[in-house]
Design an enzyme around this catalytic site. Sequence first.
Site, PDB file in Angstrom:
ATOM      1  N   CYS A  16       0.831  -1.197   0.000  1.00  0.00           N
ATOM      2  CA  CYS A  16       0.000   0.000   0.000  1.00  0.00           C
ATOM      3  C   CYS A  16       0.867   1.249   0.000  1.00  0.00           C
ATOM      4  O   CYS A  16       2.040   1.233   0.369  1.00  0.00           O
ATOM      5  CB  CYS A  16      -0.970   0.003   1.170  1.00  0.00           C
ATOM      6  N   GLU A  42      -5.521  12.946   1.534  1.00  0.00           N
ATOM      7  CA  GLU A  42      -5.851  12.909   0.111  1.00  0.00           C
ATOM      8  C   GLU A  42      -7.333  13.225  -0.067  1.00  0.00           C
ATOM      9  O   GLU A  42      -8.154  12.848   0.755  1.00  0.00           O
ATOM     10  CB  GLU A  42      -5.544  11.536  -0.480  1.00  0.00           C
ATOM     11  N   SER A  77      -5.214  11.571  -4.182  1.00  0.00           N
ATOM     12  CA  SER A  77      -4.954  10.168  -4.439  1.00  0.00           C
ATOM     13  C   SER A  77      -4.425   9.990  -5.853  1.00  0.00           C
ATOM     14  O   SER A  77      -4.710  10.793  -6.747  1.00  0.00           O
ATOM     15  CB  SER A  77      -6.253   9.376  -4.277  1.00  0.00           C
TER      16      SER A  77
END
Length: 564
Positions: free
Chosen positions: A130, A452, A478
Site C-alpha cells: 500500500c 488525500e 490520491s
Amino acid sequence: MTTSHRPHKPSKRSDAIVKGPSRAAARAMLRATGMDDANFDGPIIAVFNTWTNMGPCNMNLDKLAVPVRAGIRAAGGTPVDFNSIAVNDGITMGSEGMRASLMSREVITDSIELAVQGHSLDGVIILCACDKTIPAAGMALARMNIPGVVLYGGSIMPGHHKGQDLSVQDVFEAVGACAAGIIDAEELKDIEKAACPGAGACGGQFTANSMAMAMTFLGLSPMGANDIPAVDAAKNDAAYKAGQLVVDCVNKNRLPRGIITKTALMNAAIALSATAASTNAILHLLAIASEAQIQDFDIDAFDVISRTTPVIGDLKPGGKYMAYDLYAAGGSGLIGKRLIEDRRIKDNPTVTGRSLFEEIVDTQETEGQNVVRTFSDPVKSRGGYGILYGDMAPEGCVVKLAGHGALFFKGTARIFESEEACFDVVQNNGIKKGDVVIIRNEGPCGGPGMREMLGVTAALVGQNLADHVALITDGRFSGASYGFVIGHVAPEAAHGGPIAFVKEGDIITIDVEARTINVDADLKARAKHWTPPKPKYPNGAYAKFAKLVGSASKGAVTSFPFDT
C-alpha cells in the site's frame, strides 16, 4: 568452541552481535531461535514486512515472505523477520484516519532503520504494497545506505461489472454518481461488491503502482518483479530470486547510495510522467532524494520533465487500462524500452549489479498490445504534472494533468476549512461549473497528515464536473484522482501561507503554461492580523508529526538529513 581457528573472513555488520567471547549471551539468545555457528558466519538479512490483513493491498505479504526467506537461505544467508504498521489509503480515505497515512511513511522508515541498525544486520529486503510502505522502503535504504532490495507485493486484478473492468476508483466515482442521481443505490452496491476481487494494491497507475514503478527505475527493485500481480504464480519465483539477490548485494557490498543518484531520480520521474502517474510520487521522490542527501533534485525538475515527456501509458485514472494490462503488455520494461529508444533516460546502476539499460534490453513487447504507445503517437503531448507558483503558492504547488487537456482555468473561489465540509457540499450538489474549490488546513502540519481528497474529486467526477471546476488544496490527491486538481500548496495555511487568506468569491486564475496560480486580491494585506491556528492534536503521534514535518515542497519529511 571458539571460532579462532577458522579461516579469516572479512568482517560483516552482524559481527557486532555474533562474534567474539563478549557476544556469548547474544549468541545464546539467537540459538534459541534456531541459529547455529554456520548462521553466525554468514550474512544475517532482515526480511522487513509490512503485512497486514486490514485491506487487500498487503494481505499477501506474509505468504510472499516464504519464498523470500528460502531464497536468502539458498544464497547462504539467514533471514530474520520484522514487521511494521501499514495504513490502508483506500479504506481510510475521507475519514479522520487518513491523517495517519503520510505519517505512516515516516514511522515505517524509522521502523526499518531501528530494526536493521539496532541489530547490526548485514542487509534488508523490504516487502511493501500500500501507498506509503513503498516510498518508506526507498527512504530507509537511502538513509541507512546498507545493502537492500525493495519488493512490491503486486497489484490487485481488475474487478468486473457489466462487461467493464473495475478498480476502487470506480467505486469512489460511483458514490458521486449516486449522489447526483445518475445511478441508484443498488447499482452502487453492485459496483462496490465487484471492484476488488482479492489480494493486491489498487489496480491503476495510482500511488502504489506509481511508486512500484519508481522503485524499478530508481534501481532498487529488479526489473519486472514489481509488475507481477499479487495473485500471479510467477510472484513466488520473483520473491525467491529477490531473496537470493539481497545476499548477493551484501556479498558484493552493493549500496543504495551508489544506485540512488540524481540520474536515477530523473529516470524515475520521467517514467512516471510518461505514465501520468500519481502526484504523490513527487512528494515521495523528493523525500527519497532528501534521505539520500541529493540536494540538486527539487520540485521544479518535475515541471521540466512533464513539459518534455509525452504520456505514452494509457493507464487509469485518466486512461483506459490497469496495472495488470501493463504487465501483460510488457511491463515497466516496455516503458523503459520506449524511453531508451527516444533517448529520454540515462543509464544507471541497479540493485542487480546490471545497469538499468541491461535490465531493460530483454523486455518483450506483447504483439498487438495497446497499453503503451510510442512517442510519435502519444496518449497526450505533455506529461502528467505541472509545478505552479504565484501569490497563492510562493513555494510551489502541483497540478495533476491526468485525464484532461485543460491548461488554463479562471473561476470563483469556494472556501472550505476541511475535507469533510467540502464533501458535504459536493454531495448536496452545491458545487457548480466555474467554481474553484479551495480546501485548506489539510497540509502536512495543519491537517495534520496532508490527507488525500479522493472522496471529493471522485464525487465531482461522478457528477460530471471534473472538467468544469478546479480544486486547490494544501493537502494531497490520491493517485486515483483526476480533473483540474492542484495540491501540495506551500506554504500551507497552518504556517500562514497565502492560501489561508483567500476569501469566498475571490477570482482565481490558473495558467499551467505560464506556471502561475494567482488571486485577484491583496493577500498580504489580509495576512497582517493572522494568528496561527491551534493544533488539532495536543499530544501523541499526530502532534509529534505536526511539530516535526517540513514543507510539501521538500517532500514533507520529518528527518533532518541536511545541516540547517
